[in-house]
Scaffold this active site. Sequence first.
Site, PDB file in Angstrom:
ATOM      1  N   HIS A  77       0.833  -1.200   0.000  1.00 23.18           N
ATOM      2  CA  HIS A  77       0.000   0.000   0.000  1.00 23.18           C
ATOM      3  C   HIS A  77       0.875   1.260   0.000  1.00 23.18           C
ATOM      4  O   HIS A  77       0.600   2.224  -0.737  1.00 23.18           O
ATOM      5  CB  HIS A  77      -0.917  -0.020   1.225  1.00 23.18           C
ATOM      6  CG  HIS A  77      -1.892   1.099   1.290  1.00 23.18           C
ATOM      7  ND1 HIS A  77      -2.899   1.277   0.364  1.00 23.18           N
ATOM      8  CD2 HIS A  77      -2.025   2.121   2.183  1.00 23.18           C
ATOM      9  CE1 HIS A  77      -3.610   2.343   0.685  1.00 23.18           C
ATOM     10  NE2 HIS A  77      -3.101   2.875   1.777  1.00 23.18           N
ATOM     11  N   GLN A  79       4.003   1.611  -1.073  1.00 25.90           N
ATOM     12  CA  GLN A  79       4.672   1.765  -2.362  1.00 25.90           C
ATOM     13  C   GLN A  79       3.696   2.233  -3.438  1.00 25.90           C
ATOM     14  O   GLN A  79       4.033   3.035  -4.303  1.00 25.90           O
ATOM     15  CB  GLN A  79       5.339   0.451  -2.776  1.00 25.90           C
ATOM     16  CG  GLN A  79       6.504   0.062  -1.899  1.00 25.90           C
ATOM     17  CD  GLN A  79       7.641   1.069  -1.953  1.00 25.90           C
ATOM     18  OE1 GLN A  79       7.955   1.628  -2.991  1.00 25.90           O
ATOM     19  NE2 GLN A  79       8.269   1.297  -0.808  1.00 25.90           N
ATOM     20  N   HIS A  81       1.051   4.140  -2.933  1.00 25.26           N
ATOM     21  CA  HIS A  81       0.826   5.570  -2.711  1.00 25.26           C
ATOM     22  C   HIS A  81       1.981   6.398  -3.251  1.00 25.26           C
ATOM     23  O   HIS A  81       1.765   7.439  -3.888  1.00 25.26           O
ATOM     24  CB  HIS A  81       0.649   5.864  -1.214  1.00 25.26           C
ATOM     25  CG  HIS A  81      -0.770   5.889  -0.780  1.00 25.26           C
ATOM     26  ND1 HIS A  81      -1.561   7.003  -0.902  1.00 25.26           N
ATOM     27  CD2 HIS A  81      -1.558   4.925  -0.241  1.00 25.26           C
ATOM     28  CE1 HIS A  81      -2.772   6.727  -0.448  1.00 25.26           C
ATOM     29  NE2 HIS A  81      -2.792   5.476  -0.043  1.00 25.26           N
TER      30      HIS A  81
END
Length: 103
Positions: A77, A79, A81
């Site tokens: 999650h 990475q 973003h």
Amino acid sequence: MDDAQLEIIMPLIMYGGEAKSNAIEAIAAAKLGDFDKAQEKLDAAGKAIVEAHHGQTDLLTKAANGEEVPLNIYMVHAQDHLMTGIAFVDLAKEIVELYKVIN
């Protein structure tokens, strides 16, 4: 996952999201012809990306030094973003420039 991992992962999520938000605001400002504000938002987005990269560099350094860097949904999650934020900033720069040409 321990607190040390969260201290690295959460800034990736926060700063990646901040970069994306600033990029969107830069596009909105350019659409209205406010190129000073658009540049301000692009600058803020760039600073957020740099901050996120610090966390990512910490993770890469740990992995390069042979430390275990566990892969979990939070890491994925985070990475996601960061990469989404980077993509938005890159596109926002181009869109702002297009609005300058149009105006």
